[in-house]
Design an enzyme around this catalytic site. Structure first.
Site, PDB file in Angstrom:
ATOM      1  N   SER A 115     -40.374  29.318  12.948  1.00  0.00           N
ATOM      2  CA  SER A 115     -40.463  29.413  11.283  1.00  0.00           C
ATOM      3  C   SER A 115     -41.877  29.369  10.834  1.00  0.00           C
ATOM      4  CB  SER A 115     -39.323  28.504  10.711  1.00  0.00           C
ATOM      5  OG  SER A 115     -38.164  28.670  10.658  1.00  0.00           O
TER       6      SER A 115
ATOM      7  N   SER B  10     -38.662  30.562   8.288  1.00  0.00           N
ATOM      8  CA  SER B  10     -38.191  30.134   7.184  1.00  0.00           C
ATOM      9  C   SER B  10     -39.324  29.605   6.219  1.00  0.00           C
ATOM     10  CB  SER B  10     -37.399  28.675   7.290  1.00  0.00           C
ATOM     11  OG  SER B  10     -37.860  27.597   8.053  1.00  0.00           O
TER      12      SER B  10
ATOM     13  N   LYS C 143     -43.916  23.536   1.598  1.00  0.00           N
ATOM     14  CA  LYS C 143     -42.546  24.245   1.605  1.00  0.00           C
ATOM     15  C   LYS C 143     -41.527  23.204   0.854  1.00  0.00           C
ATOM     16  CE  LYS C 143     -40.108  25.985   5.554  1.00  0.00           C
ATOM     17  NZ  LYS C 143     -39.959  26.021   7.095  1.00  0.00           N
TER      18      LYS C 143
END
Length: 456
Positions: free
Chosen positions: A175, A151, A76
């Site tokens: 997320s 996210s 990420k």
């Protein structure tokens, strides 16, 4: 045989160790898949193809050095990767290149995994819709007009489309779970401390955790075995070794089913899929009971702690995006009395849920209150005719769970009438990450929803 890019990570490991495929062959297959589908979904935002191929060649020339030897992985864009651009989804860091790796990057590399690139995220992970001013929006592989969630939306979309078999993510208010639900993959929010995070500013902050994402629970468990483990730099890092027996039976399991976590508005199709998940557990021999569960105390606690964290972490930055700036401003309004109230609410809720888990083994509930929404829409502002006051409110079904200090998994549970994925949330007692994964695996094997691939 299944195309290389859609094999499970577990199968990739077996083939690599048997020398039936090479790490270079596997990496080339994933790079070809990225070239084919990433322009449509915008999941991987920084690609390190040459570096990854060099690492794959080195893996082929050596003996296996860990459980993920030669397996591609994506990180990420919130986690630092030495020598690889890490923007945190913010224009303020558009050209930022860290000098060192985050601990989870280091652990995955030491286990033999090969980083292929970085996955998209909203600015500083702010929100459950993956869009930012640096790279734009990540689109849902099952309907490119829809959101991939967030996210960790880039990670989820990359997994769903076969660009990587494993990806890390993070979760404060959902997320890891929301994008898994939106993209028909699996994500685990571990018990805080199971995967250690190291911070110089908020070392005791337990609402935000790092965790694994994959296409199967078995792969998720494999990744967890590498990411987890004690580190003294994290003050609440768990010393107990992580181990999970996925094949242990779930017959006789005590399942509490909450369709709305105490009155939250839930989209009708999402509610129907979640209710069907409860019936699956009945067929598996579990004792399922619908419960009237009130987690509303979590709302104030979560918002106060979140706001305080944003002011602490990003309050000195100028030029923040609207969502991040709003959170910082909310944090500047937090008083000592607010923090005292949040601590009291969370403590009381923890003790009530401890008693709850004396009666039940797991809680089954919606991950998200809606299916994937239009990608141009900033956030969900209405559910079933109920107006929502801000961009956080639509994710209460996920962020209320974050307050419980409990592990929670999102597992594919079905689809809406228009083919949009819906996940179910399986929540366990604190520290029982292995139990949550066992239940998630049984559900996954009984349904097979996660095997349905997007057609791009």
């Amino acid at each position: 045989m299944t195309e290389l890019h859609y094999l499970t990570a577990t199968e990739m490991v077996r083939l690599l160790r048997a020398r039936e495929i090479s790490a270079v062959e596997l990496m080339r297959a994933h790079l070809a898949r990225i070239e084919q589908v990433n322009p449509a979904v915008n999941a991987i935002v920084t690609l390190v193809a040459e570096r990854a191929l060099e690492a794959a060649a080195a893996a082929d020339a050596s003996e296996p050095k860990g459980p993920l030897h030669g397996v591609p992985v994506a990180h990420k864009d919130l986690v630092d990767t030495a020598g690889v651009r890490t923007t945190y989804g913010s224009p303020l860091f558009a050209d930022h290149v860290p000098e060192s790796d985050d601990i989870l990057v280091e652990r995955l590399r030491n286990a033999g995994a090969i980083a292929i690139g970085k996955t998209n995220t909203p600015e500083f992970g702010t929100g459950s819709h993956t869009v930012n001013e640096v790279f734009g929006a990540t689109r849902n592989p099952y309907d490119l007009s829809r959101s991939a969630g967030g996210s960790s939306g880039g990670a989820a979309a990359a997994l769903a489309t076969g660009m990587v078999p494993l990806a890390d993510g993070s979760d404060m208010g959902g997320s890891l779970r929301n994008p898994a639900s939106f993209c028909n993959v699996v994500g685990l929010r571990p018990t805080p401390g199971r995967v250690p995070d190291i911070s110089d500013t908020a070392a005791w902050y337990t609402l935000a955790v790092s965790g694994p994402m994959a296409r199967t629970v078995e792969d998720l468990t494999l990744m967890m075995s590498v990411m987890s483990g004690f580190d003294p730099r994290s003050p609440y890092s768990i010393k107990e070794p992580f181990a999970a027996d996925l094949e242990a039976p779930v017959r006789g399991l005590r399942v509490a089913f909450s369709p709305d976590l105490g009155g939250l508005p839930v989209d009708h199709e999402t509610a129907a899929v979640t209710a069907s998940a409860a019936k699956v557990f009945e067929r598996l021999g579990a004792h399922v009971e619908q419960v009237d569960l009130d987690l509303s105390d979590a709302d104030d606690a979560f918002r106060i702690y979140r706001a305080w964290y944003y002011a602490l972490s990003f309050g000195e930055l100028n030029g923040l995006g609207a969502n991040t700036a709003w959170n910082v401003e909310q944090g500047r309004l937090v008083t000592g009395a607010d923090l005292a109230r949040a601590e009291k609410l969370r403590s009381g809720l923890y003790q009530r849920m401890a008693a709850f888990f004396d009666t039940y083994d797991v809680l089954v509930a919606p991950v998200s209150q809606v299916p994937p929404f239009p990608v141009e829409q900033p956030y969900v502002d209405e559910i079933n005719g109920v107006k929502l006051p801000d961009y956080l409110t639509w994710m209460r079904s996920a962020y209320w769970i974050s307050v419980l200090h409990a592990p929670a998994a999102s597992v594919p549970a079905g689809f809406t009438s228009t083919g949009l994925p819906v996940g179910v949330q399986i929540v366990g007692r604190p520290f029982d990450d292995a139990g949550v994964l066992r239940v998630a695996h049984a559900f996954e094997q009984a349904t097979g929803h996660g095997t349905r691939r997007p057609s791009l």
